[in-house]
Design an enzyme around this catalytic site. Structure first.
Site, PDB file in Angstrom:
ATOM      1  N   GLU A   1      14.248 -15.652   0.438  1.00  0.00           N
ATOM      2  CA  GLU A   1      14.594 -16.759   1.341  1.00  0.00           C
ATOM      3  C   GLU A   1      13.552 -17.862   1.275  1.00  0.00           C
ATOM      4  O   GLU A   1      13.801 -18.983   1.698  1.00  0.00           O
ATOM      5  CB  GLU A   1      14.616 -16.275   2.805  1.00  0.00           C
ATOM      6  CG  GLU A   1      15.827 -15.497   3.211  1.00  0.00           C
ATOM      7  CD  GLU A   1      15.604 -14.876   4.602  1.00  0.00           C
ATOM      8  OE1 GLU A   1      14.799 -15.429   5.401  1.00  0.00           O
ATOM      9  OE2 GLU A   1      16.220 -13.838   4.857  1.00  0.00           O
TER      10      GLU A   1
ATOM     11  N   ASP B   1       0.842  -1.196   0.000  1.00  0.00           N
ATOM     12  CA  ASP B   1       0.000   0.000   0.000  1.00  0.00           C
ATOM     13  C   ASP B   1       0.877   1.246   0.000  1.00  0.00           C
ATOM     14  O   ASP B   1       1.859   1.319   0.744  1.00  0.00           O
ATOM     15  CB  ASP B   1      -0.864  -0.039   1.267  1.00  0.00           C
ATOM     16  CG  ASP B   1      -1.928   1.039   1.280  1.00  0.00           C
ATOM     17  OD1 ASP B   1      -2.790   1.018   0.390  1.00  0.00           O
ATOM     18  OD2 ASP B   1      -1.893   1.906   2.174  1.00  0.00           O
TER      19      ASP B   1
HETATM   20  C1  BGC Z   1      -5.436   2.234  -0.458  1.00  0.00           C
HETATM   21  C2  BGC Z   1      -6.589   3.044  -0.020  1.00  0.00           C
HETATM   22  C3  BGC Z   1      -6.237   3.653   1.330  1.00  0.00           C
HETATM   23  C4  BGC Z   1      -4.903   4.390   1.279  1.00  0.00           C
HETATM   24  C5  BGC Z   1      -4.362   4.645   2.644  1.00  0.00           C
HETATM   25  C6  BGC Z   1      -4.457   3.350  -0.665  1.00  0.00           C
HETATM   26  O1  BGC Z   1      -3.720   3.399  -1.620  1.00  0.00           O
HETATM   27  O2  BGC Z   1      -5.639   1.488  -1.621  1.00  0.00           O
HETATM   28  O3  BGC Z   1      -7.776   2.327   0.033  1.00  0.00           O
HETATM   29  O4  BGC Z   1      -7.227   4.563   1.687  1.00  0.00           O
HETATM   30  O5  BGC Z   1      -3.948   3.673   0.598  1.00  0.00           O
HETATM   31  O6  BGC Z   1      -3.911   3.447   3.200  1.00  0.00           O
END
Ligand code: BGC
Length: 517
Positions: A252, A203
């Site tokens: 790993e 993310d």
């Molecule tokens: C996720 C979102 C989220 C954000 C903060 C993004 O890129 O896909 O859904 O709100 O990151 O974590």
């Protein structure tokens, strides 16, 4: 041939709270996902990417993690997770989990300890705290704005310091200058790798490293995730050093496990930097999420992804919809035309070299739900912009599995967001086994793709204005983006699949056909 699986896989994104609800609490769960693995098997996907299911106050639908090693009780527990993973593997489906390293929840033990400790303490060094200036107590340390609206800084309860949050105030940004943060995340990677996961979607993969001194951005400091440019908080070169320490960790483990980056960059060139051989395996190409349904825009995005990713030996990674953007049926105009174009675009993606991500529900032809009442909305974007931006709830409405029932087969009770009145006709039950349904179209398209794996891309002569054709080494794909039919008899005689039937050798407006070579 032993091609690595992740170079041309079809990967299905499950958004756990909206996929299937086994315990009837109105929110999806891991047991619900497990119960639908046969459905995913029949669809023909190679892997699942699961959005977060970790312990979380759910201020940002789970992207605010309070314990990276625990399952939120709303979704189940670790035993449920192990059972789900075992069943997926049994069915030959790999499982990728979401990792959220840019920020934790404010309910994470680290942040609670930071607030309980003094300014300058090691506990505060895990996040970005800055003193309040007594001469200007209401002026934050810099001009950065939160992606969800409002300032990116909030004061501590005692009013002495500010802390940084690029997203919601309940999502404080971690300080990646601190070695302890690095160690913690390597340990989290190992925790899930030891349990057997096949990879991680990272993310805000472009966000962890901030420019030294946290300088102001140009302009008004506003932060766009989508279509962003390089900024003091996004796509800093230092972020690559983190991935160079993660790659050896994943290597790993046996089993060809992968990292896929959610990295919004301003060019395919900068995105490819994340895919150098000692960094990550895939990075979503969001150019087609942003592109209008026009051949020139698609072709430009495709050429640039193919060229840049070839330069680093990484697969192209195609996507049209996910839990953050308007569903592509709706982006392309909605209704009959929107659905026709969406199927055409999906069929196009499935004939490109590389990996294709499918977002849950697109295989049913689901539209964005635009008219959710304010009182049911949950996306922080809606609240932090006072409703000016409606946010992302409209693509997160729980899936319709059945034509009837309190939540159309999603669960035995209601669902956390209401489903629109015309969704019974878009349910799995309504489409399963029905010729011409979107679901059967996806099943067929994925099956034909598997039998005709792309090995490259050679453009052929355009069949007409706003239309293109290419040979992917295994089949010929012709896409008509225009509003009028185009003649396609010159491209082949045997149709492998068409998103809309050809009429007298013409490909209808907004459709795609594959010819046997
Ligand atoms: C996720 C979102 C989220 C954000 C903060 C993004 O890129 O896909 O859904 O709100 O990151 O974590």
């Amino acid at each position: 041939m032993s091609q690595q699986w992740w170079r041309d896989a079809v990967i299905y994104q499950v958004y756990p709270r909206s996929f299937a609800d086994a315990n009837g609490d109105g929110m999806g769960d891991l047991e619900g996902i497990r119960s639908r693995i046969p459905y995913l098997s029949k669809l023909g996907v190679d892997a699942i990417w699961l959005s977060p299911f970790y312990a979380s106050p759910q201020n940002d639908a789970g992207y605010d993690v309070s314990d990276y090693r625990a399952i939120d009780p709303r979704f189940g527990d670790l035993d449920d997770f192990d059972r789900m993973l075992a069943d997926a593997h049994e069915a030959g489906i790999r499982l990728i989990v979401d990792l959220v390293p840019n920020h934790s929840s404010s309910e994470h033990v680290w942040f609670k300890a930071a607030l309980a400790s003094a300014p300058g303490s090691p506990e505060r060094e895990r996040y970005h705290f800055r003193d309040v200036d007594p001469a200007a107590p209401d002026t934050p340390p810099n001009n950065w704005q939160s992606v969800f609206g409002g300032a990116a800084w909030t004061k501590t309860p005692d009013g002495r310091q500010w802390y940084l949050h690029l997203f919601d105030p309940s999502q404080p940004d971690l300080n990646w200058d601190n070695p302890e943060v690095h160690e913690e995340f390597k340990s989290v990677l190992r925790f899930w790798l030891d349990r057997g996961v096949d990879g991680f979607r990272i993310d805000v993969a472009h966000g962890m490293v901030k420019a030294e001194g946290l300088p102001d951005t140009g302009g008004d400091g506003s932060i766009e995730m989508i279509g962003t440019t390089q900024a003091p908080f996004f796509d800093q070169d230092g972020v690559h050093d983190i991935y160079r320490t993660w790659r050896p960790v994943i290597e790993e483990y046996e089993g060809d496990r992968i990292f896929v980056a959610e990295a919004w960059t301003d060019s395919a060139e900068r995105r490819a930097l994340y895919l150098r051989p000692d960094e990550l395996h895939q990075a979503f190409n969001f150019d087609l999420v942003l592109a209008p349904f026009q051949s020139a825009d698609f072709r430009k995005a495709i050429d640039s992804e193919v060229a840049n990713n070839a330069g680093v030996g990484a697969p192209c990674t195609w996507v049209l919809s996910n839990h953050d953007v308007q569903r592509h049926v709706t982006r392309y105009g909605g209704g009959v035309q929107g659905l026709a174009r969406a199927k055409a675009a999906t069929q196009l993606l499935l004939s490109l070299p590389g990996v294709v991500y499918v977002y849950q529900g697109e295989e049913l032809g689901l539209n964005e739900v635009l008219d959710l009442p304010a009182e049911v909305r949950e996306d922080p974007t809606f609240f932090r912009t006072n409703g000016e931006q409606i946010g992302r709830d409209g693509c997160r409405v729980p899936l319709p599995w059945a034509k009837e029932g309190p939540s159309l087969g999603f669960g035995s009770n209601g669902s956390w967001l209401p489903q629109p009145g015309d969704w019974p006709a878009k349910s799995v039950e309504a489409e399963d086994g029905v010729g011409g349904s979107t679901l059967e179209f996806y099943r067929q398209a994925i099956a034909v793709r598997k039998a005709h794996r792309a090995t490259g891309l050679t453009w052929l002569e355009d069949p007409g204005d706003n239309a293109f054709a290419f040979d992917n080494g295994a089949l010929v794909s012709v896409v008509n983006f225009s509003d009028a039919p185009v003649p396609v008899t010159g491209y082949g005689t045997e149709v492998l699949l068409a998103s809309a039937p050809l009429v007298d050798g013409n490909l209808p407006a907004g459709s795609t056909v594959w010819f046997k070579k």
